[in-house]
Design a protein around this motif. Sequence first.
Motif, PDB file in Angstrom:
ATOM      1  N   LYS A  62       0.813  -1.221   0.000  1.00 30.38           N
ATOM      2  CA  LYS A  62       0.000   0.000   0.000  1.00 30.38           C
ATOM      3  C   LYS A  62       0.848   1.274   0.000  1.00 30.38           C
ATOM      4  O   LYS A  62       0.526   2.254   0.683  1.00 30.38           O
ATOM      5  CB  LYS A  62      -0.972   0.007   1.193  1.00 30.38           C
ATOM      6  N   TRP A  63       1.939   1.255  -0.752  1.00 31.75           N
ATOM      7  CA  TRP A  63       2.760   2.457  -0.913  1.00 31.75           C
ATOM      8  C   TRP A  63       2.089   3.463  -1.837  1.00 31.75           C
ATOM      9  O   TRP A  63       2.386   4.645  -1.774  1.00 31.75           O
ATOM     10  CB  TRP A  63       4.140   2.085  -1.446  1.00 31.75           C
ATOM     11  N   PHE A  64       1.232   2.987  -2.701  1.00 30.03           N
ATOM     12  CA  PHE A  64       0.425   3.878  -3.537  1.00 30.03           C
ATOM     13  C   PHE A  64      -0.895   3.169  -3.809  1.00 30.03           C
ATOM     14  O   PHE A  64      -1.032   1.968  -3.591  1.00 30.03           O
ATOM     15  CB  PHE A  64       1.154   4.236  -4.839  1.00 30.03           C
ATOM     16  N   THR A  65      -1.869   3.929  -4.267  1.00 28.47           N
ATOM     17  CA  THR A  65      -3.195   3.370  -4.522  1.00 28.47           C
ATOM     18  C   THR A  65      -3.401   3.183  -6.014  1.00 28.47           C
ATOM     19  O   THR A  65      -3.517   4.165  -6.752  1.00 28.47           O
ATOM     20  CB  THR A  65      -4.301   4.291  -3.964  1.00 28.47           C
ATOM     21  N   PRO A  66      -3.389   1.946  -6.511  1.00 23.92           N
ATOM     22  CA  PRO A  66      -3.567   1.708  -7.945  1.00 23.92           C
ATOM     23  C   PRO A  66      -4.906   2.266  -8.448  1.00 23.92           C
ATOM     24  O   PRO A  66      -5.942   2.104  -7.804  1.00 23.92           O
ATOM     25  CB  PRO A  66      -3.543   0.176  -8.058  1.00 23.92           C
ATOM     26  N   GLY A  67      -4.850   2.945  -9.579  1.00 19.17           N
ATOM     27  CA  GLY A  67      -6.063   3.495 -10.177  1.00 19.17           C
ATOM     28  C   GLY A  67      -6.437   4.866  -9.682  1.00 19.17           C
ATOM     29  O   GLY A  67      -7.295   5.526 -10.272  1.00 19.17           O
ATOM     30  N   LYS A  68      -5.808   5.347  -8.592  1.00 19.59           N
ATOM     31  CA  LYS A  68      -6.135   6.668  -8.056  1.00 19.59           C
ATOM     32  C   LYS A  68      -5.205   7.721  -8.663  1.00 19.59           C
ATOM     33  O   LYS A  68      -4.359   8.304  -7.982  1.00 19.59           O
ATOM     34  CB  LYS A  68      -5.998   6.655  -6.538  1.00 19.59           C
ATOM     35  N   TYR A  69      -5.367   7.925  -9.949  1.00 18.96           N
ATOM     36  CA  TYR A  69      -4.539   8.904 -10.661  1.00 18.96           C
ATOM     37  C   TYR A  69      -4.882  10.315 -10.207  1.00 18.96           C
ATOM     38  O   TYR A  69      -6.057  10.657 -10.014  1.00 18.96           O
ATOM     39  CB  TYR A  69      -4.757   8.763 -12.162  1.00 18.96           C
ATOM     40  N   VAL A  70      -3.829  11.141 -10.049  1.00 18.80           N
ATOM     41  CA  VAL A  70      -3.993  12.539  -9.666  1.00 18.80           C
ATOM     42  C   VAL A  70      -3.501  13.401 -10.827  1.00 18.80           C
ATOM     43  O   VAL A  70      -2.372  13.248 -11.295  1.00 18.80           O
ATOM     44  CB  VAL A  70      -3.192  12.870  -8.390  1.00 18.80           C
ATOM     45  N   SER A  71      -4.334  14.305 -11.299  1.00 16.41           N
ATOM     46  CA  SER A  71      -3.972  15.152 -12.431  1.00 16.41           C
ATOM     47  C   SER A  71      -2.862  16.126 -12.050  1.00 16.41           C
ATOM     48  O   SER A  71      -2.806  16.606 -10.907  1.00 16.41           O
ATOM     49  CB  SER A  71      -5.189  15.934 -12.920  1.00 16.41           C
ATOM     50  N   TYR A  72      -1.988  16.416 -13.015  1.00 13.63           N
ATOM     51  CA  TYR A  72      -0.905  17.367 -12.756  1.00 13.63           C
ATOM     52  C   TYR A  72      -1.443  18.774 -12.552  1.00 13.63           C
ATOM     53  O   TYR A  72      -0.756  19.628 -11.967  1.00 13.63           O
ATOM     54  CB  TYR A  72       0.109  17.336 -13.913  1.00 13.63           C
ATOM     55  N   ARG A  73      -2.653  19.027 -13.002  1.00 11.06           N
ATOM     56  CA  ARG A  73      -3.261  20.343 -12.793  1.00 11.06           C
ATOM     57  C   ARG A  73      -3.794  20.499 -11.369  1.00 11.06           C
ATOM     58  O   ARG A  73      -3.816  21.599 -10.826  1.00 11.06           O
ATOM     59  CB  ARG A  73      -4.401  20.557 -13.792  1.00 11.06           C
ATOM     60  N   ASP A  74      -4.219  19.404 -10.771  1.00 10.97           N
ATOM     61  CA  ASP A  74      -4.792  19.460  -9.409  1.00 10.97           C
ATOM     62  C   ASP A  74      -3.723  19.368  -8.326  1.00 10.97           C
ATOM     63  O   ASP A  74      -3.773  20.110  -7.339  1.00 10.97           O
ATOM     64  CB  ASP A  74      -5.807  18.328  -9.226  1.00 10.97           C
ATOM     65  N   ASP A  75      -2.801  18.441  -8.482  1.00 11.71           N
ATOM     66  CA  ASP A  75      -1.757  18.220  -7.466  1.00 11.71           C
ATOM     67  C   ASP A  75      -0.507  17.695  -8.173  1.00 11.71           C
ATOM     68  O   ASP A  75      -0.404  16.496  -8.437  1.00 11.71           O
ATOM     69  CB  ASP A  75      -2.254  17.231  -6.410  1.00 11.71           C
ATOM     70  N   PHE A  76       0.436  18.592  -8.463  1.00  9.44           N
ATOM     71  CA  PHE A  76       1.606  18.203  -9.246  1.00  9.44           C
ATOM     72  C   PHE A  76       2.467  17.197  -8.491  1.00  9.44           C
ATOM     73  O   PHE A  76       2.947  16.222  -9.090  1.00  9.44           O
ATOM     74  CB  PHE A  76       2.442  19.432  -9.603  1.00  9.44           C
ATOM     75  N   ASN A  77       2.664  17.400  -7.190  1.00 14.73           N
ATOM     76  CA  ASN A  77       3.473  16.462  -6.405  1.00 14.73           C
ATOM     77  C   ASN A  77       2.827  15.077  -6.358  1.00 14.73           C
ATOM     78  O   ASN A  77       3.504  14.054  -6.496  1.00 14.73           O
ATOM     79  CB  ASN A  77       3.674  16.989  -4.983  1.00 14.73           C
ATOM     80  N   GLY A  78       1.515  15.058  -6.156  1.00 12.97           N
ATOM     81  CA  GLY A  78       0.804  13.781  -6.168  1.00 12.97           C
ATOM     82  C   GLY A  78       0.862  13.115  -7.532  1.00 12.97           C
ATOM     83  O   GLY A  78       0.955  11.889  -7.632  1.00 12.97           O
ATOM     84  N   PHE A  79       0.830  13.916  -8.574  1.00 14.21           N
ATOM     85  CA  PHE A  79       0.939  13.412  -9.946  1.00 14.21           C
ATOM     86  C   PHE A  79       2.294  12.734 -10.167  1.00 14.21           C
ATOM     87  O   PHE A  79       2.370  11.619 -10.697  1.00 14.21           O
ATOM     88  CB  PHE A  79       0.750  14.582 -10.910  1.00 14.21           C
ATOM     89  N   ILE A  80       3.368  13.398  -9.738  1.00 11.03           N
ATOM     90  CA  ILE A  80       4.715  12.839  -9.891  1.00 11.03           C
ATOM     91  C   ILE A  80       4.866  11.557  -9.081  1.00 11.03           C
ATOM     92  O   ILE A  80       5.426  10.557  -9.562  1.00 11.03           O
ATOM     93  CB  ILE A  80       5.780  13.868  -9.469  1.00 11.03           C
TER      94      ILE A  80
END
Length: 312
Positions: free
Chosen positions: A159-177
Amino acid sequence: MKYIVKKALTLAGTLLLVSFIAFLLFQIVPGDPVTSMLGTEYSEERAESLREELGINKPVIVRYVNWLTDFVKGDFGISYKYKMPVSRLISDKMPVTMYLAVITLIVIVIISVPLGVFMARFGHRKVSKVFDIVNQSVMAVPSFFLGIMITIIFGLVLKWFTPGKYVSYRDDFNGFIMYLIPAAFAVAIPKIAMMVKFLKNSLIREMDSDYVRTAYSKGSGENRVLFCHVLRNGLMPAITLLGMIIAEIMAGSIVVEQVFNLPGLSAILVSSVSTRDYPVVQAIVVYIAFVVIITNCIVDILYHIIDPRVKN
């Protein structure tokens, strides 16, 4: 200045050739975009009318010249399937693929270079032989399979990341990276293994050269010889390989995007090929070709920086 002009002309000529080949191939492959748009039940009059509307009833050369003229102006055409400008269709998806490719390249460089140097120092020891076996096995693993394993192990189990929970670079750039990093490793790991093997062998060959023995005879230590002399020359072939890997990174990124459900160019490329949406496919092909050619130009420039004796 002369070198830059020469490279610019080569770049333009290569892109022109790639665009023509891509355009020509899509005209001769089986399938008709009109059939895909109208279905199997249609009248010949309606089909001819649509061909004229799309401009695909003209000779190939005329269509290519018209397409190229518009392409240079920034008009990539209208998507047959989505009925909207191609530039707008791919503008949101292109940054996802581009960021994934850049992160993958960074991961390859920062891991493979130190690891290749480390393995070269122990090139004739047992630890290096064991590493070669592991390295060879990793090179053979497909990126999409690694993507699935990374998703299961690090996403579902740890559970280091959540598969399928994509974050847009426009909404949260750090989360996107952060969401792109697992996908980048899936693409990068086989390339890291390839780069380490290539760099290690290159450095070992350099360490047997006459100038290395001369440096040792002058009292230079092992680290000084390795980092000040051997590494500089040993990087030359590795940089060539890195330029070749760029094309594979682009292809691998598009495949892995499907595994991690990334809204990049992959989904729209696969969909456009299946529906014969040629304006979209041609724009993506030329874009990928542009990235690869630009990268190879940068590789040539690095050649001059690392070794000014190299002439092109």
